[in-house]
Design an enzyme around this catalytic site. Structure first.
Site, PDB file in Angstrom:
ATOM      1  N   GLU A  93       0.787  -1.381   0.391  1.00 27.74           N
ATOM      2  CA  GLU A  93      -0.051   0.194  -0.286  1.00 27.74           C
ATOM      3  C   GLU A  93       0.291   0.922   0.432  1.00 27.74           C
ATOM      4  OE1 GLU A  93      -4.705   0.187   2.096  1.00 27.74           O
ATOM      5  OE2 GLU A  93      -2.694   1.393   3.305  1.00 27.74           O
ATOM      6  N   GLU A 107       2.099   1.607  -3.093  1.00 25.42           N
ATOM      7  CA  GLU A 107       0.906   2.122  -4.267  1.00 25.42           C
ATOM      8  C   GLU A 107       1.032   3.880  -4.156  1.00 25.42           C
ATOM      9  OE1 GLU A 107      -3.829   1.442  -5.571  1.00 25.42           O
ATOM     10  OE2 GLU A 107      -2.592   0.087  -3.474  1.00 25.42           O
ATOM     11  N   CYS A 156      -7.636  -2.055   3.738  1.00 25.62           N
ATOM     12  CA  CYS A 156      -7.396  -2.761   5.258  1.00 25.62           C
ATOM     13  C   CYS A 156      -9.300  -3.215   5.984  1.00 25.62           C
ATOM     14  CB  CYS A 156      -6.533  -2.406   5.264  1.00 25.62           C
ATOM     15  SG  CYS A 156      -6.742  -1.569   7.018  1.00 25.62           S
ATOM     16  N   SER A 184      -6.790   2.039  -1.992  1.00 24.45           N
ATOM     17  CA  SER A 184      -6.187   1.250  -2.958  1.00 24.45           C
ATOM     18  C   SER A 184      -6.269  -0.361  -2.720  1.00 24.45           C
ATOM     19  CB  SER A 184      -4.550   0.844  -1.664  1.00 24.45           C
ATOM     20  OG  SER A 184      -4.349  -0.262  -1.655  1.00 24.45           O
ATOM     21  N   LYS A 243     -15.259  -8.921   8.176  1.00 24.62           N
ATOM     22  CA  LYS A 243     -14.046 -10.149   7.726  1.00 24.62           C
ATOM     23  C   LYS A 243     -14.890 -11.196   6.669  1.00 24.62           C
ATOM     24  CE  LYS A 243     -10.149  -7.923   7.847  1.00 24.62           C
ATOM     25  NZ  LYS A 243      -9.198  -7.319   7.375  1.00 24.62           N
ATOM     26  N   GLU A 266     -15.135 -10.268   3.607  1.00 27.55           N
ATOM     27  CA  GLU A 266     -14.460  -9.908   2.746  1.00 27.55           C
ATOM     28  C   GLU A 266     -13.837 -11.187   1.974  1.00 27.55           C
ATOM     29  OE1 GLU A 266     -10.652  -7.555   3.590  1.00 27.55           O
ATOM     30  OE2 GLU A 266     -10.614  -9.233   4.956  1.00 27.55           O
ATOM     31  N   GLU A 270     -13.459 -12.636  -5.699  1.00 24.48           N
ATOM     32  CA  GLU A 270     -12.370 -12.369  -5.538  1.00 24.48           C
ATOM     33  C   GLU A 270     -11.124 -12.796  -4.591  1.00 24.48           C
ATOM     34  OE1 GLU A 270     -15.287 -10.804  -8.999  1.00 24.48           O
ATOM     35  OE2 GLU A 270     -14.978 -10.615  -6.315  1.00 24.48           O
ATOM     36  N   CYS A 293     -10.706  -1.339  14.863  1.00 22.67           N
ATOM     37  CA  CYS A 293     -10.345  -2.428  15.414  1.00 22.67           C
ATOM     38  C   CYS A 293     -10.430  -2.503  16.271  1.00 22.67           C
ATOM     39  CB  CYS A 293      -8.979  -3.385  14.544  1.00 22.67           C
ATOM     40  SG  CYS A 293      -8.942  -3.336  12.666  1.00 22.67           S
TER      41      CYS A 293
END
Length: 624
Positions: free
Chosen positions: A277, A280, A300, A320, A412, A415, A420, A557
């Site tokens: 990241e 990037e 994230c 990102s 999560k 996710e 993908e 978190c």
């Protein structure tokens, strides 16, 4: 200031403060159910009623302002009876199945019934039963809803998503998904804040412990655990473990005692995230004049990614492309770490996967065999290529691997299931358990963490930098990224505390840092309502940033929707402080100095943003 008395005791409170504040100031506890400090004081439950001299009706202490000269009584027979009746009425509309409820022992309604000595319910049961998609990561049991409206208030005011709403009125009032929509279509980000603020078991995460138990019991399955940074701040709260007793080493030992064959630290993958990241971001920054999309948003937090997808799809290009640490871990586990510990990469082929799932009920992962890759594995692959499954080849090829993530997050779960996030149909992460599910699993397996000796995380994902640890606190991802970005620009490390100004409890904070002569404008948003304000300000041209971190949950978190629930306690700041303390204790405080990260690039990925890194560690959220 306002002067009044509570149960005959003189009290002084600021003008406009509710009677409830005056009661607390006098040392008197008044029970509440619907209120959330700073968010909700609508007086829906009527459990906090008090008697005010001169007033015919009882007053809700949570939203009645204290007035000069008031004489308040909290303990009269009339008050106590009203509270008991109100709780009994709530119980009559509540499916009372406490032993099988996920909140048994940690339920506000249950505690109130005990506190008010409610021994029976003289009213007919009238619980509401609504259908729900049990596959959705967030589960609502309408029969346990007590119409406190906490979920409505939190979702609207703190997260700005308005997923929940009320329907009907008076005694027919109920809570449901906005506009009667299916939950999948209502813009739910799966942040889980409605879960952690629900006083009963009406809202919870989908329980995936049975899938994990099946994998642990399967002798042909290698079970691998990964532990997120914020989990180490809270996992011991249900076992009487505090401070150093709830250490990372004891957490690793606990997971080993549950039967996991390998216990890894997601911090390794957090350092990988920073490398990808951060690289990037520098690439976009260098191409700003060529039209690169700025600001770049961190990616994230899957709750934030869902928010962008569902509420602000015009901002998808700003995210990102780096996967979250959870997903980077899974991808590297099944492609890079496997050979290092004697495993072969997962075999491809839908027929093979279907055959394994049918036979074991569990998704496949890696194959492990003593001599390494060989003819047996080739036979299995050949069998798949021919359109069938050779049982002998599969058995000889070795064991499957089941990757379990322990996360402070409900999103999560979503996710890990995104199409993908799989390669050739094989998910990188097979199951996600929240901290609450971890605690239930430990109790179910009768493991006593207090009696376990500490152990290290397994190699080669056993080391994470201090920068990785602070991922679990709001502002931590930004700070970690800037530490390594500075090194990549200047060729030397900054002071580890150079970017600590992004820390704090403020919902939206901004700073400008000098990156070796280049000013970089950054912002950090905590909570989705604050993120929405930031996005609106960007669209209006009121602010300009280069790099923005957003965490869906207030406090990051550490305050995640999968964390343990403590009534009327917001512990994100305390848990975040633990993470910053661990950061200072780390010998390595920069992601680029993690030796395992350097080895991974040298042996496998070559460099950040390489072709292989892009293939394994990056994604296009627009296609999710």
């Amino acid at each position: 200031m306002v002067n009044l008395t509570v149960n005959g005791q003189a009290v002084q409170v600021p003008e406009g403060a509710p009677i409830l504040s005056a009661a607390f100031a006098s040392g008197t506890r008044v029970p509440t159910l619907c209120g959330i400090k700073g968010v909700s004081d609508i007086g829906a439950c009527r459990v906090c009623v008090v008697e005010v001299e001169g007033c015919e009706r009882l007053m809700a202490a949570c939203n009645t302002p204290a007035e000069e000269g008031m004489a308040v009584r909290t303990d009269t027979p009339r008050v106590l009876e009203a509270r008991r009746v109100n709780v009994q009425l709530m119980l009559s509309q509540h499916e009372v199945k406490c032993p099988t409820c996920v909140r048994n022992g940690n339920c506000v309604l249950q505690s109130l019934a005990r506190e008010l000595n409610v021994l029976d319910v003289p009213y007919a049961e009238n619980a509401t039963h609504q259908s729900w998609d049990a596959s959705f990561p967030l589960i609502r049991d309408s029969a346990k809803c007590v119409r406190c409206l906490r979920c409505v208030q939190v979702c609207a005011k703190v997260q700005g998503c308005d997923v929940w709403d009320v329907k009907n009125r008076a005694t027919r009032l109920d809570v449901d998904v906005r506009d009667g929509l299916p939950i999948q279509d209502a813009g739910c980000t799966l942040c889980g804040q409605c879960v952690t603020h629900c006083p009963t078991g009406a809202l919870r995460e989908r329980d995936d412990t049975d899938a994990v138990l099946a994998a642990l019991a399967d002798l042909d399955t290698v079970c691998v655990a990964q532990v997120a940074p914020a989990v180490r701040t809270s996992w011991g709260e249900g076992f009487g473990l505090e401070g150093t007793d709830a250490s990372e080493g004891r957490l690793a030992a606990t997971l080993g005692a549950l039967g996991f064959d390998y216990v890894f630290d997601t911090n390794f993958a957090a350092d990988m995230t920073i490398m990808e990241e951060g690289s990037e971001f520098l690439d976009r920054l260098g191409k700003r004049d060529a039209g690169a999309v700025l600001p770049m948003f961190t990616s994230c937090c899957p709750g934030w990614v869902r928010y962008v997808r569902l509420h602000r799809p015009d901002k998808l290009a700003s995210l990102s492309s780096a996967k979250s640490p959870q997903q980077m871990f899974g991808a590297l586990l099944k492609s890079y770490v496997a050979p290092k510990v004697g495993m072969t990469p997962p075999r491809s082929g839908a027929d093979y996967q279907a055959g394994v799932r049918e036979g074991a009920g569990i998704g496949i992962g890696l194959a492990e065999h003593p001599e390494g890759s060989g003819a047996n594995d080739e036979a299995a692959v050949a069998a798949v290529a021919e359109g069938g499954v050779a049982d002998e080849a599969c058995d000889a090829a070795g064991k499957r691997v089941f990757c379990v993530s322990f996360m402070p997050c409900v999103a999560k779960k979503y996710e890990a299931a995104v199409e993908e996030m799989a390669r050739e149909g094989e998910p990188d992460v097979d199951a996600v358990l929240t901290v609450r599910e971890l605690q239930r699993l430990v109790r179910l397996m009768h493991v006593d963490p207090r009696r376990l000796d500490e152990r290290a995380f397994d190699d080669p994902m056993d080391e994470g930098s201090g920068a990785a640890v602070i991922f679990g606190a709001t502002g931590g991802v930004m700070e970690a990224a800037l530490r390594s970005a500075y090194y990549l620009v200047a060729g030397q490390n900054p002071d580890p505390e150079a970017f600590s100004a992004v820390r704090g409890a403020d919902g939206w904070r901004e700073r400008t840092f000098d990156m070796d002569g280049t000013p970089v404008r950054v912002a950090v948003a905590s909570g989705l309502a604050n993120a929405a304000k930031l996005l609106d300000a960007l669209d209006a041209g009121e602010v300009e940033y280069d790099f923005v971190e957003v965490m869906a949950c207030p406090g990051g978190c550490a305050g995640g929707g999968g964390q343990p629930i403590h009534e009327a306690c917001e512990l994100a700041a305390e848990r975040g402080a633990v993470l910053y303390g661990l950061d200072k204790q780390r010998a390595t405080r920069f992601s680029h100095e993690n030796p395992h990260v350097a080895m991974c690039y040298e042996d496998y990925l070559e460099a950040p943003l390489s072709h292989r890194a892009e293939e394994l560690l990056h994604t296009d959220q627009a296609t999710w």
